[in-house]
Design a protein around this motif. Structure first.
Motif, PDB file in Angstrom:
ATOM      1  N   GLU A 154       1.013  -1.145  -0.089  1.00  0.00           N
ATOM      2  CA  GLU A 154      -0.140   0.014   0.264  1.00  0.00           C
ATOM      3  C   GLU A 154       0.953   1.081   0.120  1.00  0.00           C
ATOM      4  O   GLU A 154       0.384   2.278  -0.888  1.00  0.00           O
ATOM      5  N   ALA A 157       2.272   1.620  -3.372  1.00  0.00           N
ATOM      6  CA  ALA A 157       1.438   2.036  -4.283  1.00  0.00           C
ATOM      7  C   ALA A 157       0.906   3.547  -4.076  1.00  0.00           C
ATOM      8  O   ALA A 157       0.781   4.308  -5.283  1.00  0.00           O
ATOM      9  N   ILE A 158       0.907   4.203  -3.037  1.00  0.00           N
ATOM     10  CA  ILE A 158       0.757   5.670  -2.706  1.00  0.00           C
ATOM     11  C   ILE A 158       2.020   6.338  -3.054  1.00  0.00           C
ATOM     12  O   ILE A 158       1.778   7.527  -3.630  1.00  0.00           O
ATOM     13  N   PRO A 161       2.969   6.552  -7.741  1.00  0.00           N
ATOM     14  CA  PRO A 161       1.702   6.354  -8.344  1.00  0.00           C
ATOM     15  C   PRO A 161       1.740   5.932  -9.802  1.00  0.00           C
ATOM     16  O   PRO A 161       0.912   5.318 -10.413  1.00  0.00           O
ATOM     17  N   LEU A 178      -6.847  -5.155  -1.567  1.00  0.00           N
ATOM     18  CA  LEU A 178      -5.663  -4.088  -1.883  1.00  0.00           C
ATOM     19  C   LEU A 178      -5.536  -3.876  -3.377  1.00  0.00           C
ATOM     20  O   LEU A 178      -5.474  -2.857  -3.780  1.00  0.00           O
ATOM     21  N   LYS A 181      -7.997  -1.604  -5.037  1.00  0.00           N
ATOM     22  CA  LYS A 181      -8.087  -0.280  -4.180  1.00  0.00           C
ATOM     23  C   LYS A 181      -7.089   0.488  -4.975  1.00  0.00           C
ATOM     24  O   LYS A 181      -7.276   1.722  -4.947  1.00  0.00           O
ATOM     25  N   TYR A 182      -6.106   0.362  -5.629  1.00  0.00           N
ATOM     26  CA  TYR A 182      -5.173   1.079  -6.365  1.00  0.00           C
ATOM     27  C   TYR A 182      -4.853   0.954  -7.817  1.00  0.00           C
ATOM     28  O   TYR A 182      -4.552  -0.510  -8.066  1.00  0.00           O
ATOM     29  N   ASP A 183      -4.913   1.873  -8.428  1.00  0.00           N
ATOM     30  CA  ASP A 183      -5.001   1.488  -9.898  1.00  0.00           C
ATOM     31  C   ASP A 183      -3.643   1.111 -10.567  1.00  0.00           C
ATOM     32  O   ASP A 183      -3.305   0.476 -11.435  1.00  0.00           O
ATOM     33  N   ASN A 184      -2.525   1.311  -9.747  1.00  0.00           N
ATOM     34  CA  ASN A 184      -1.191   0.936 -10.237  1.00  0.00           C
ATOM     35  C   ASN A 184      -0.852  -0.524  -9.586  1.00  0.00           C
ATOM     36  O   ASN A 184       0.488  -0.924  -9.995  1.00  0.00           O
ATOM     37  N   LEU A 185      -1.617  -1.178  -8.884  1.00  0.00           N
ATOM     38  CA  LEU A 185      -1.442  -2.335  -8.333  1.00  0.00           C
ATOM     39  C   LEU A 185      -1.978  -3.482  -9.459  1.00  0.00           C
ATOM     40  O   LEU A 185      -3.213  -3.248  -9.830  1.00  0.00           O
TER      41      LEU A 185
END
Ligand code: NCD
Ligand code: ZN
Length: 338
Positions: A154, A157-158, A161, A178, A181-185
């Motif tokens: 996480e 990812a933050i 980006p 998870l 939740k994040y576009d780059n994962l």
């Protein structure tokens, strides 16, 4: 349906090893797959351009009877300079990051997963558009290692980006939340995490050939992972993590972690998707999603699977090397049409 065509299959997480083992296992992938993302955890690991290009040539030589693209990777080091990464960028598809000591041949992995320690290298990779593939486990209790690693995913990812982060071989349902939740994962999924639970390893007689890192988990984890794969969720792709070890280093004290599955992967996945009425999504899971995530144009290959029993061999050998495949001596309901 009694037959099914898989177009240009891709295996986005594969260990091919070296020397005679490479010669033994390489063709199982190159015969049927268009390409594969090759892991760099050799001894010593691949960290220089010279070693990488020489290894790529050895793979091509071992697989020379087939049209096949080895998408090679290097082993993450915190001291890779921007200049080094520019120089090697066109040769690699990604950089593989192993935390120190979490799996086979990761003794030169990173000793701290602190964002600030990783920042210079990951920022360079982000600028250059080089994805990072991560073995996401801590050194905690074996069933919780992946879950404990999620805060690290996480924060990466933050903090980065624009960096494509691939959560390799996810094995637990918590990872899915998870991932979404994040576009780059993004994530790879193996055959074994889709088809086995810990019961298959230790629930009856001990099966060392189903032992790997991360360890296969609970029925509810398997079910959640299956749902992602069967619906070809666009941020997941097939990566076998086929990781051959010699038979005698599996069947012994201190048995090595790693499952050899490349010879049975297409048959087993077709069976799984067929049993769930989801064959329509198999090509996305096994090729199209990876093409989009990595921006690949794979070699054209059409592999015909037929609904006919396939008795998995008890082992394969070449010279001194012997490997036992996943599902050895069991019968799968789909075969590759030869
Ligand atoms: C892999 C290996 O043997 O290289 N082992 C494994 O259990 N999966 C390494 C890895 O991918 O973790
Ligand atoms: Zn692996």
């Amino acid at each position: 349906m009694n037959s099914f065509i898989i177009n240009s299959p891709l295996d986005m997480h594969l260990h091919l090893r070296d020397d005679d083992m490479l010669k033994l296992v390489g063709p199982f992938t190159s015969r049927h797959f268009s390409g594969a993302l090759i892991m760099p955890n050799l001894l010593p690991p691949l960290t220089t351009k010279e070693a990488l290009l020489a290894y790529k040539n050895r793979i091509k030589e071992a697989c020379k009877d087939d049209e096949f693209e080895p998408y090679v990777t290097i082993f993450f080091q915190v001291d890779y300079s921007y200049e080094f990464l520019i120089d090697i960028k066109d040769e690699i598809i990604a950089v593989k990051l192993y935390p120190f000591g979490v799996t086979t041949n990761s003794e030169t992995g990173v000793s701290s997963m602190d964002v600030e320690v990783l920042r210079p290298t990951l920022e360079s990779m982000s600028k250059l558009g080089i994805p990072v593939c991560i073995h996401g486990e801590t050194k905690g209790f074996v069933m919780d290692r992946e879950k404990e690693f999620l805060p690290i995913y996480e924060s990466l990812a933050i903090n980065f980006p624009d960096l494509k982060i691939i959560m390799e071989h996810i094995s637990s349902k918590e990872s899915i939340e998870l991932l979404k939740k994040y576009d780059n994962l993004y994530a790879t999924l193996t055959v074994h995490h889709l088809m086995l639970t810990l019961d298959d390893v230790t629930g009856g007689m001990l099966n060392p050939h189903a032992f790997c890192k991360p360890i296969v988990k609970r029925p509810e984890d398997k079910k959640a992972l299956q749902e992602l794969a069967l619906n070809a969720y666009p941020k997941v792709m097939f990566g076998s993590d086929s990781a051959p070890h010699r038979k005698e280093t599996k069947e012994c004290d201190d048995g090595a972690a790693g499952i050899f599955s490349s010879s049975i992967a297409l048959q087993a996945l077709t069976q799984l998707f067929d049993e769930n009425g989801k064959l329509d999504n198999l090509n996305a899971f096994i090729s199209l999603n990876a093409q989009k995530i990595y921006g690949l144009k794979p070699i054209n290959k059409s592999i015909k699977l037929i609904k006919k029993d396939f008795v998995v061999p008890s082992q394969y050998s070449y010279k001194e090397e012997r490997v036992v495949p996943l599902f050895a001596e069991q019968t799968l309901s789909w075969s590759i049409n030869t």
